[in-house]
Structures are given as structure tokens and as C-alpha cells.
Scaffold this active site. Sequence first.
Site, PDB file in Angstrom:
ATOM      1  N   GLY A 360       0.814  -1.209   0.000  1.00  6.46           N
ATOM      2  CA  GLY A 360       0.000   0.000   0.000  1.00  6.46           C
ATOM      3  C   GLY A 360       0.845   1.256   0.000  1.00  6.46           C
ATOM      4  O   GLY A 360       1.975   1.264   0.470  1.00  6.46           O
ATOM      5  N   ASP A 361       0.288   2.304  -0.559  1.00  8.71           N
ATOM      6  CA  ASP A 361       0.922   3.618  -0.518  1.00  8.71           C
ATOM      7  C   ASP A 361       0.630   4.250   0.838  1.00  8.71           C
ATOM      8  O   ASP A 361      -0.495   4.199   1.325  1.00  8.71           O
ATOM      9  CB  ASP A 361       0.329   4.476  -1.647  1.00  8.71           C
ATOM     10  CG  ASP A 361       0.914   5.873  -1.654  1.00  8.71           C
ATOM     11  OD1 ASP A 361       2.062   6.019  -1.198  1.00  8.71           O
ATOM     12  OD2 ASP A 361       0.218   6.793  -2.095  1.00  8.71           O
ATOM     13  N   LYS A 362       1.632   4.845   1.439  1.00  4.58           N
ATOM     14  CA  LYS A 362       1.411   5.415   2.779  1.00  4.58           C
ATOM     15  C   LYS A 362       0.447   6.586   2.724  1.00  4.58           C
ATOM     16  O   LYS A 362      -0.323   6.827   3.645  1.00  4.58           O
ATOM     17  CB  LYS A 362       2.730   5.863   3.395  1.00  4.58           C
ATOM     18  CG  LYS A 362       3.457   6.996   2.675  1.00  4.58           C
ATOM     19  CD  LYS A 362       4.721   7.380   3.393  1.00  4.58           C
ATOM     20  CE  LYS A 362       5.473   8.514   2.693  1.00  4.58           C
ATOM     21  NZ  LYS A 362       5.928   8.169   1.353  1.00  4.58           N
ATOM     22  N   THR A 363       0.452   7.349   1.595  1.00  4.24           N
ATOM     23  CA  THR A 363      -0.412   8.518   1.491  1.00  4.24           C
ATOM     24  C   THR A 363      -1.851   8.080   1.344  1.00  4.24           C
ATOM     25  O   THR A 363      -2.209   7.411   0.390  1.00  4.24           O
ATOM     26  CB  THR A 363       0.002   9.384   0.281  1.00  4.24           C
ATOM     27  OG1 THR A 363       1.378   9.702   0.388  1.00  4.24           O
ATOM     28  CG2 THR A 363      -0.833  10.632   0.220  1.00  4.24           C
ATOM     29  N   THR A 365      -3.413   5.916   3.037  1.00  2.00           N
ATOM     30  CA  THR A 365      -3.647   4.608   3.639  1.00  2.00           C
ATOM     31  C   THR A 365      -3.186   4.609   5.085  1.00  2.00           C
ATOM     32  O   THR A 365      -3.949   4.318   6.000  1.00  2.00           O
ATOM     33  CB  THR A 365      -2.909   3.518   2.844  1.00  2.00           C
ATOM     34  OG1 THR A 365      -3.314   3.576   1.478  1.00  2.00           O
ATOM     35  CG2 THR A 365      -3.230   2.145   3.391  1.00  2.00           C
TER      36      THR A 365
END
Length: 747
Positions: A360-363, A365
Site C-alpha cells: 500500500g501507498d502510505k499517502t 492509507t
Amino acid sequence: MCAPANDNGKHVHEEVKAAGFDICAEELESIVEGHDVKKLKFHGGVDGIARKLHTCTTNGLSSDNKLLNHRQEVFGTNKFDKAQVGIFLVFVLEALQDMTLMILAVCAFVSLIVGIVMEGWPEGARDGLGIVASILLGVFVTATIDYRQALQFRDFNKEKKTSIQVIRNGNRQEMPIYDLLPGDIVHLSIGDQVPADGLFLSGFSVSIDGSSLSGESEPVLVNEGNPFLLSGTKFVNGSCKMLITTVGMRTKWGKLMATLSKGGDDEIPLQLKLNGVATFIGKTGLAFAVVTFAVLVQGLFTRKLLEGTHWSWSEDDALEMLEFFSVAVTIVVVAMKNDKALVRHLAACETMGSATSICGDKTGTLTTNRTTVVKACICMNVKDVDRQNTGSSFSSGIPDSAVKLLLQSIFNYCGGEVMVNKEGKVEILISPTEPALLEFGLFLDQGERQASKLIKVEPFNSTKKRIDVVLELPEGGLRAHTKGASEIILAACDKVINSNGEVVPLDEATNDHLNATINQFASEALQTLCLAYMELENGFAPNDPIPLFGYTCIGIVGFKDLVRPGVKESLSISGSTGVTVRMDIAGKKEAEESTDVIIRGRSVYKKIQKFVQFQLTVNVVALIVNFSLACLIGNAPFTAVQLLWVNMIMDTLGALALPAEPPTDELMKRSPVGRRGNFIRNVMWRNIVGQSLFQFMVIWYLQVKGKALFQLNGTDSDSDPILNSLIFNSFVFCQALLWKSSFFELS
């Protein structure tokens, strides 16, 4: 551009012509799915297809509901056909097709005929009707569970909404993909899934992962020469505008889903484990049934031999033989029962419960996705961004030429767009990577928006971590802009704009100062972005690569995105249980959909283990009690009807009770279960053996001492039925205690 439709409508169905369109759905399907360049050229290319669909590549379709409904009637909707939930009677008929229930039905029929002939009505029909009642109850409970689950899955699928950016009436707006129609203009960018079949209109550096359709993982370039986009494929790079041509079951993805829905389901590891357990139980039950029947028959023959009546057989003897047979058959049925009411779609549950990685992308999520620029270093000056003041106050002290370059770099090209919505308000439509930067640009000024012509764009991706764009300036000349990860962009610069707005060489001292600024921003938990530009004095062709080095640094911005509550604890728990969280942008959508499902998948896996443990315990006790007492005293305490009620207890009621247990956070402390992991764990064997011994001793004590304990005086014909009823009820209460006992837990 917008243009009237031409009337070159060859090979068009009469009903399509009558509806006012110049191309039919079958022709569109053939062009896009077949990648037929010749047919596409025959229809005038992408613009020709747009004209024949009566759409505008700039403003999209009209939002008039009457026109949209008319278009939908001709070309269909962007929905996939799914199996409809049948009436309740269908689920009843499916439940009746269980082989074990058919065996019981035959047994009940024989018991009814023999019982009525031998004992008359209604005494002779009691056992047979008892079996019929247990069958009907089991069928209706199973059918009710399956019917409710079918309704829940249907409602769940209705609730799943995936939105996409669409242009209608000249306004860019979000709308569900299910509302798309041929002629719609949609915007797609990196990480998006193509929502329907269509054609590339305009864009930059588009490459598609078509592995979901073709199995080939190599990205495919999409451009004017290869404009075909198929539903189900994913953007791995670039962004573009797309003309929707085919929707729903006419798309390549829709046809694939229709084909897959007709095929059978492959067995997954969990099903294989359950099949192994079921096979073991079935074989064991069959062996116990044969031996129990043999022991009971041998006891009857021995008694008649001792009585000297072995050549004389009465109606009572026949009924007793029938009862022995019913008990044996019921033991087999109880052991072989393959209940399907516990859970549907085991593949999804096991996949999520056994997951070892979350991509997953941290932004958006791990963070709240509400970023804002709080600091900036422009022309070597570090300033705080105070939203209470105006943008002009921030710009004071910064040369106008530098502000103009900064705004030009922000707005041309970013991963989003500033548009005016239906209410006339300015709205930012943007991917999660640059919301703070656009808001910062709007805070300063938006006059540079659309002021320059885009010549070439190389969008951001997770490998190069930068966006590169070439502009044709209004006053003439070409300029390249780049922005991205601060260390990478700064390393690509050899000049910088100083506090006087002059372009000067980037010497070692200045470079150290900018690197120190980046580190200072990072120490304040800020994400940083560097912006730079280059004058292309030697010209530039669209096919030329955008230069990677030789840029002039404009500045560095620092923005904040708060971490979501509980993320730190969740990451810690995930790491301790063997689940790795990875920051891959292409997996963001999947991560958003599946992160919370892991705990539910593990919950389902644990519930299945608990259910099987419960089944095994009840099976072991019932089989051993009937077998041992048949061997020792020549009589089985549990009748066929009672064993069927045992079957109801361990299957139907257990399946009903398990879903009522909500998932707990404790499940995340368990390690994922691999394909070769043991389904029945050591603690489960401990519980099964321990509970079986306890229940066997209780029932054995009641069988031996029950008459004295409950003061059952009188003949055996009077006291035995009462004692057997007490034993059976004690057995049932043992199962209730077993279910609620903490000793029964899996941990």
C-alpha cells in the site's frame, strides 16, 4: 474537438440509426477488443468514433437524464451479469440434494413402513416421523442460512462503489464506474484500473499492465498509434483521457467474468485440509457403524440362542433389527455430514487470513491524506506558510520572476486539475500525491494555470520519483520543469535562484545549505519536494527524452500529512505476527480494500477450526459411547432419532453460533497459516481428547449408576427409556457447556 456526427453509417443496425447513432455496439466491440486499426481508420480514427457516438471529446456527454437513458437503452450499462438470488424454495431443493439426507430419507421411509405394519398407527410411526422431522428441520435451517447469506452477499456487492473522474457538460466530476456509458470521457492515471473498453484520446507516457486479461506482466505502451484500452487492465505509468466505447458484458473483462462464472472452483489449501478431516471422520464413522451393528446383532443372536428361540423370530425382533440398522446408518450420516452453511467463498477468507504482506501507498492509507504545505524555501529563504495571511504576504521579499516560475512549475503539470464545478466553486481534482502543492499554488496565485502549452510529460512513478514536463511558453521558447523527491531533484541541479532572483551556479556551500534545509524539514516530520526548471535553448522534439540533469533549483517545500490513529500500533502488531507492510503505490487500492479484511479472514479461519473441533468432539463421544455400550451391555443408549438431533446440534446450531462471534484484535497476534500448516493444532487435540474423556465418563457413570442415582425403580422396560432420555439430555447439556467453556478455546 466538438463536431457534428457524419452520416457515413455503413454496417449500422436500423434500430441504432433510428436511435440517432452512426455506429453500433458490435462494431465498437470488434474495433477495440480486436485492436483493429484498419476498422478504426475506416471510421475516421478516434475523433470519428466520437462523432458517431455523438459525444464531444472536450465537454463529454450531456447530463440530461433523458438522453443518458436513451443511450443506455442502445448500448447497455457498465454492469456485469451476476447470478440472481433465487426464491427460498430453490435453496430448500438444493439442501435436499445432500446424499446423506437422501440416505436418511430412505431409512425414514423403511422405518415408517415396517413400524406401521408391525405396531400400527401412530405407535409404529414414531421413529420414522422423528427422522423425517429432523431431516426437514435441518433442511429448512440450512436453506434459511444459505438464503440469508445470498442476500447479504448481494447487498454487499451493491454497496461496493468505485468512482472515477468523468467529464460531462464540460465539468469534471466523480461518478461510479457503473454509470459510465459509451461516449463518456474519463481521466485515468497511474494506479487506476480501466473501467470499460475504450480508446486513448490524449495523455502522456501511458503504459498498461494487462496481466489480468492476457497473463503477460510486461507493460504495454498506449498512445495514438496503439489507442486501445481494455477493461480490467491497470495503469502502471502515465495519465490520459479515454473515450468509453464498450461497457458491461460486451467488454473483454465482462466476457472473461462470464466464462469464469461457468467454471468450477479449484480447491484451496483450506478446503483440502477440511476434505482430509472429513475423509478421516467418514472412514472412522463407517468402521464404528459396521462394528456397532455387528455387535448389536451378535448380542441379539446370543440372547435368542440362550433363550432357545433362535429359530423363532417375532415382530419385536424385526423392529429391534431395524433399530440396530437405523443406529448404524445414522452413525455413518453423523460422521459423513458435509455441512456447507458455515461460510461462503473460502478462497477469499483463507487468502486474507493467511496474508503475509500488505502492499500500500502510505499517502491516504497510513496517513489521513489531508496534506498541507507548512514551510517553503524559495530563493534560499525559508518561510513558514501562514494560512491566516494572504499569499501576497508570503510572496513579499521573493522576486516576481521566481514566484512566476514557482507557479508555472506547480500548475504545469501536476497529478490533478483545478476546475470550476457546477456550483461555480473552484475544486481540486487530484491524485493523492500532490494535494498540498496545488493548494499552495492556489494560495499564492492561479494566474499561471493553462498559460503554457504542454509539449511532453513524463509522469511520476515510484522508480524515478519525479515528474518531468516540457512547456511551450506564450512568449516563445521552450522550458522544462521537474519536481519530485528533494535529494533526486537537487542532485539534478547545477544552478539555483538566489534571494535577488538571479540564476547563479550551485556551489558547494549553497548545496550544503539546501541539503541542511531538507534535513531540517525532515526532522520536523515534514515531507519535502524540490522544484526546478531548465531553459531548452537548443529546441526540443516530442520524441526527444526530457533532460535529467542541468536544472536550476527554484525551491523546496515541506508539507505535513498526519498519521492515522492506531497506525503505529497496527504496524507493530503486524510485524510481530509475520505480516510485512510495503509503501508500493500500485498496490494502494488493493491495500485500502484488504487491510481491514485480514483480521476478518483470520477470524473465519479460527471459527472453522473451532467448528471442526466441536464436530470432532461430539462425534468422538457419540461414537465411543454407542460402540462401547453396545459391546459391553448389548444396547446402544442413543437411538437413531437422538443421533440425528446430535447432528443438528453440532452442525446447524454450531454454524449459527459461530458467525455471531465478532473478530477481535487478539487475532492479529497469531501468525499467518501457510499452505502446509497443520489445520488441527496440538491445543485442538488436547481439547478434543480432554472433553471426550470427560463426557464419556459422565455418560458411562449415568449408564451404570443412573437408575440408583435417579431412583428409577421398576422393570427395565419402564426405567430404560427414562434413563436413556436422561443420558441424552445430559449429553446435550455437555455440548452446551463445551461450547461456552474457556477450555474449548484454541489459545
